[in-house]
Design a protein around this motif. Structure first.
Motif, PDB file in Angstrom:
ATOM      1  N   VAL A  68       0.839  -1.202   0.000  1.00 40.10           N
ATOM      2  CA  VAL A  68       0.000   0.000   0.000  1.00 40.10           C
ATOM      3  C   VAL A  68       0.874   1.252   0.000  1.00 40.10           C
ATOM      4  N   PHE A  69       0.599   2.156  -0.923  1.00 44.70           N
ATOM      5  CA  PHE A  69       1.327   3.414  -1.084  1.00 44.70           C
ATOM      6  C   PHE A  69       0.336   4.578  -1.007  1.00 44.70           C
ATOM      7  N   ARG A  70       0.804   5.713  -0.536  1.00 40.39           N
ATOM      8  CA  ARG A  70      -0.008   6.927  -0.643  1.00 40.39           C
ATOM      9  C   ARG A  70      -0.072   7.357  -2.112  1.00 40.39           C
ATOM     10  N   LEU A  71      -1.252   7.775  -2.540  1.00 40.77           N
ATOM     11  CA  LEU A  71      -1.497   8.110  -3.949  1.00 40.77           C
ATOM     12  C   LEU A  71      -1.278   9.574  -4.273  1.00 40.77           C
ATOM     13  N   GLY A  72      -1.285  10.465  -3.263  1.00 44.26           N
ATOM     14  CA  GLY A  72      -1.220  11.881  -3.577  1.00 44.26           C
ATOM     15  C   GLY A  72      -2.383  12.271  -4.474  1.00 44.26           C
ATOM     16  N   SER A  73      -2.090  12.991  -5.526  1.00 49.61           N
ATOM     17  CA  SER A  73      -3.153  13.585  -6.343  1.00 49.61           C
ATOM     18  C   SER A  73      -3.884  12.616  -7.263  1.00 49.61           C
ATOM     19  N   ILE A  74      -3.478  11.353  -7.317  1.00 52.58           N
ATOM     20  CA  ILE A  74      -4.345  10.382  -7.998  1.00 52.58           C
ATOM     21  C   ILE A  74      -5.689  10.327  -7.293  1.00 52.58           C
ATOM     22  N   THR A  75      -5.714  10.739  -6.025  1.00 49.56           N
ATOM     23  CA  THR A  75      -6.966  10.889  -5.278  1.00 49.56           C
ATOM     24  C   THR A  75      -7.991  11.702  -6.063  1.00 49.56           C
ATOM     25  N   LYS A  76      -7.536  12.682  -6.819  1.00 54.51           N
ATOM     26  CA  LYS A  76      -8.457  13.604  -7.502  1.00 54.51           C
ATOM     27  C   LYS A  76      -9.407  12.885  -8.454  1.00 54.51           C
ATOM     28  N   GLN A  77      -8.947  11.786  -9.096  1.00 55.31           N
ATOM     29  CA  GLN A  77      -9.859  11.102 -10.008  1.00 55.31           C
ATOM     30  C   GLN A  77     -10.964  10.388  -9.233  1.00 55.31           C
ATOM     31  N   PHE A  78     -10.674   9.926  -8.027  1.00 54.27           N
ATOM     32  CA  PHE A  78     -11.717   9.335  -7.188  1.00 54.27           C
ATOM     33  C   PHE A  78     -12.726  10.412  -6.761  1.00 54.27           C
ATOM     34  N   THR A  79     -12.211  11.578  -6.406  1.00 56.59           N
ATOM     35  CA  THR A  79     -13.090  12.690  -6.029  1.00 56.59           C
ATOM     36  C   THR A  79     -13.979  13.086  -7.198  1.00 56.59           C
ATOM     37  N   ALA A  80     -13.390  13.167  -8.388  1.00 57.31           N
ATOM     38  CA  ALA A  80     -14.165  13.544  -9.576  1.00 57.31           C
ATOM     39  C   ALA A  80     -15.267  12.525  -9.856  1.00 57.31           C
ATOM     40  N   VAL A  81     -14.942  11.245  -9.724  1.00 57.87           N
ATOM     41  CA  VAL A  81     -15.956  10.214  -9.968  1.00 57.87           C
ATOM     42  C   VAL A  81     -17.062  10.299  -8.919  1.00 57.87           C
ATOM     43  N   CYS A  82     -16.715  10.593  -7.668  1.00 57.02           N
ATOM     44  CA  CYS A  82     -17.753  10.782  -6.637  1.00 57.02           C
ATOM     45  C   CYS A  82     -18.714  11.906  -7.032  1.00 57.02           C
ATOM     46  N   ILE A  83     -18.162  13.012  -7.531  1.00 57.12           N
ATOM     47  CA  ILE A  83     -18.998  14.125  -7.989  1.00 57.12           C
ATOM     48  C   ILE A  83     -19.909  13.670  -9.125  1.00 57.12           C
ATOM     49  N   LEU A  84     -19.371  12.919 -10.067  1.00 58.37           N
ATOM     50  CA  LEU A  84     -20.162  12.467 -11.203  1.00 58.37           C
ATOM     51  C   LEU A  84     -21.228  11.454 -10.773  1.00 58.37           C
ATOM     52  N   MET A  85     -20.927  10.656  -9.773  1.00 61.78           N
ATOM     53  CA  MET A  85     -21.942   9.744  -9.240  1.00 61.78           C
ATOM     54  C   MET A  85     -23.110  10.536  -8.656  1.00 61.78           C
ATOM     55  N   LEU A  86     -22.795  11.581  -7.909  1.00 59.15           N
ATOM     56  CA  LEU A  86     -23.842  12.422  -7.335  1.00 59.15           C
ATOM     57  C   LEU A  86     -24.618  13.160  -8.419  1.00 59.15           C
TER      58      LEU A  86
ATOM     59  N   ARG B 140     -14.312  -4.208  -4.065  1.00 60.99           N
ATOM     60  CA  ARG B 140     -13.431  -5.080  -3.282  1.00 60.99           C
ATOM     61  C   ARG B 140     -11.975  -4.625  -3.368  1.00 60.99           C
ATOM     62  N   MET B 141     -11.796  -3.329  -3.264  1.00 58.29           N
ATOM     63  CA  MET B 141     -10.454  -2.741  -3.221  1.00 58.29           C
ATOM     64  C   MET B 141      -9.987  -2.784  -1.757  1.00 58.29           C
ATOM     65  N   ILE B 142      -9.540  -3.972  -1.346  1.00 53.44           N
ATOM     66  CA  ILE B 142      -9.284  -4.218   0.069  1.00 53.44           C
ATOM     67  C   ILE B 142      -7.988  -3.572   0.565  1.00 53.44           C
ATOM     68  N   HIS B 143      -7.154  -3.107  -0.357  1.00 56.87           N
ATOM     69  CA  HIS B 143      -5.908  -2.448   0.036  1.00 56.87           C
ATOM     70  C   HIS B 143      -5.995  -0.931  -0.152  1.00 56.87           C
ATOM     71  N   SER B 144      -7.204  -0.400  -0.229  1.00 60.16           N
ATOM     72  CA  SER B 144      -7.403   1.026  -0.474  1.00 60.16           C
ATOM     73  C   SER B 144      -8.107   1.664   0.707  1.00 60.16           C
ATOM     74  N   LEU B 145      -7.746   2.904   0.991  1.00 61.98           N
ATOM     75  CA  LEU B 145      -8.302   3.566   2.167  1.00 61.98           C
ATOM     76  C   LEU B 145      -8.018   5.058   2.116  1.00 61.98           C
ATOM     77  N   TYR B 146      -8.772   5.806   2.916  1.00 65.65           N
ATOM     78  CA  TYR B 146      -8.406   7.182   3.246  1.00 65.65           C
ATOM     79  C   TYR B 146      -7.323   7.051   4.309  1.00 65.65           C
ATOM     80  N   ASP B 147      -6.119   7.464   3.982  1.00 68.41           N
ATOM     81  CA  ASP B 147      -4.970   7.155   4.830  1.00 68.41           C
ATOM     82  C   ASP B 147      -4.982   7.953   6.130  1.00 68.41           C
ATOM     83  N   GLU B 148      -4.609   7.288   7.194  1.00 74.00           N
ATOM     84  CA  GLU B 148      -4.441   7.904   8.503  1.00 74.00           C
ATOM     85  C   GLU B 148      -3.166   7.326   9.104  1.00 74.00           C
ATOM     86  N   THR B 149      -2.246   8.187   9.511  1.00 73.71           N
ATOM     87  CA  THR B 149      -0.940   7.723   9.965  1.00 73.71           C
ATOM     88  C   THR B 149      -1.040   6.764  11.139  1.00 73.71           C
TER      89      THR B 149
END
Length: 443
Positions: free
Chosen positions: A58-76, A188-197
């Motif tokens: 598991v790695f931090r994604l940084g701004s690849i997060t933005k595509q998930f955010t964009a898809v959430c907006i489009l879902m709404l 079933r993205m079991i290795h994905s998360l909103y990261d918390e240290t």
């Protein structure tokens, strides 16, 4: 040697020199038409414990997060809960817009003109502090606008913070919960998360920065701060699941997803090359859809080539790799489609010819770029930032090593250099005018 075996050999020839076994490295996956062509880890997941990187980690994604955010907006949007032309004021009525109409689409496409909080010096001392969404917005909401909405493009983390707030306001769920319930769990993205240290995450790798005497542990940053602009973490396996779900229209209708891959357009009709959470460009007639990620200790890139059903993810645990993941991912994707990227050859110019380019160039009242020379090595440095090497590949055209960025110098009717353009995959050309300002001392 069959095609698959030959490709794997080419991938390994490209990758092995980039990630020494005793240094931070990368997890990499290449998928074509649903089949995994290549999946491998390179380098160290933890330098202190001597643990090697495995591709499931598991790695931090940084701004690849933005595509998930964009898809959430489009879902709404598909649920009828918002429109891309909705005004920010509908969701955050107290946000000080100064009478401007700022749409959700402006936020998605980095064309709002709002100041990006990560560009603010005031933000730097706050990295370690846990902050609520409203506190992050308070950091930038009263900053002067950099341009009027739709008039220009400037990559902007503040816009995606605001999109996260809109997701929460519209859905009644926290951003992290919305992504978990609507994307990670169904796929079933079991290795994905909103990261918390502080959270125990099996397989999470350590992140590193480059110090004066080698690698150091990356500076701590509270993951509350990147939020919807950069706080997700994942593995290359999960990113391949994400890609497959998008292709199969499991999250969005095909016509809705197509909106995210359409380059944005400024008010003057100029394309920005950026859709909703993805950068769009062409290589030898093939559309490449890509996004970088960078955060303390990590860099990342994911690229898709729709016509060939190719997807590549490169996740690294260094925030200063010798070769950017965007370059690595693009080269792997290009190999996978049979159209390799050929690096431009450098040409030799005498020192007196190089001196023509040495000057201070101005793009705006507060932003300038210096072009300097040491021997035959040319450098570019913007506003006192990091000095980068540039190389001539043609008369009046220079490349930035290991990237696709280009510096193209312009001349007046008398043949004298009067300006330059900086061309990148992301955003319209940056146009600078040559000045007579004296050169400043460089780092």
């Amino acid at each position: 040697m069959n095609t698959a075996t030959g490709l794997v050999q080419k991938f390994e020839e490209l990758l092995e020199p980039l990630y020494p076994a005793d240094q931070p490295g990368a997890a990499i996956i290449v998928v074509r038409d649903g089949d995994v062509l290549f999946r491998k880890g390179y380098g160290m997941a933890n330098l202190e414990l001597g643990v090697s990187i495995e591709p499931h980690m598991v790695f931090r994604l940084g701004s690849i997060t933005k595509q998930f955010t964009a898809v959430c907006i489009l879902m709404l949007m598909e649920q009828g809960k918002l429109s891309l032309q909705d005004d920010l004021a509908r969701f955050l009525p107290d946000y000080p817009t100064g009478g401007r109409t700022i749409t959700i689409e402006h936020l998605l496409t980095h064309t709002s003109g709002i100041k990006s909080y990560t560009d603010m010096p005031e933000w730097l001392p706050l990295w370690r502090r846990d902050m609520a969404v409203d506190e992050i917005i308070d950091l930038f909401k009263d900053q002067p606008f950099e341009f009027e909405p739709g008039e220009n493009f400037k990559y902007n983390n503040s816009g995606y913070i605001l999109l996260g707030a809109i997701i929460e306001k519209t859905s009644g769920m926290k951003y992290a919960e919305f992504v978990q319930k609507n994307i990670f769990e169904p796929l079933r993205m079991i290795h994905s998360l909103y990261d918390e240290t502080e959270r125990i995450v099996p397989g999470r790798v350590a992140g590193y920065s480059k110090g004066t005497d080698g690698f150091v542990n990356a500076a701590y940053v509270s993951m509350s701060q990147p939020y919807a602009a950069g706080s997700l973490a994942s593995s290359v396996d999960d990113l391949a699941l994400w890609e497959a779900a998008l292709n199969a229209n499991k999250l969005l209708r095909r016509e809705t997803l197509a909106l995210a891959f359409k380059p944005g357009m400024l008010n003057n009709g100029v394309e920005t090359g950026y859709g909703y959470g993805w950068l769009v460009f062409e290589h030898e007639g093939f559309q490449f859809i890509q996004h970088n990620g960078g955060i303390h200790g990590f860099t990342a890139n994911g690229v898709r080539v729709p016509a060939e059903k190719v997807y590549v993810a490169v996740l690294t645990n260094s925030d200063a790799p010798e070769t950017p993941p965007s370059t690595v991912a693009s080269k792997l994707a290009a190999l996978a489609i049979g159209h390799p990227i050929v690096e431009p050859e450098h040409i030799e110019l005498f020192e007196d010819a190089l001196d023509e380019y040495v000057a201070v160039y101005q793009i705006s009242e507060n932003e300038e770029r210096m072009i300097t020379r040491q021997g035959t090595q040319m450098y570019s440095q913007r506003n006192g930032g990091v000095r980068i090497e540039i190389y001539p590949i043609a008369i009046d055209t220079f490349s930035v090593n290991k990237t696709t960025d280009r510096f193209v110098f312009t001349r007046n009717e008398n043949g004298k250099i009067n300006g330059m353009q900086v061309l990148r995959r992301l955003g319209p050309p940056e146009r600078y005018l040559r000045t007579e300002k004296p050169l400043k001392k460089t780092n």
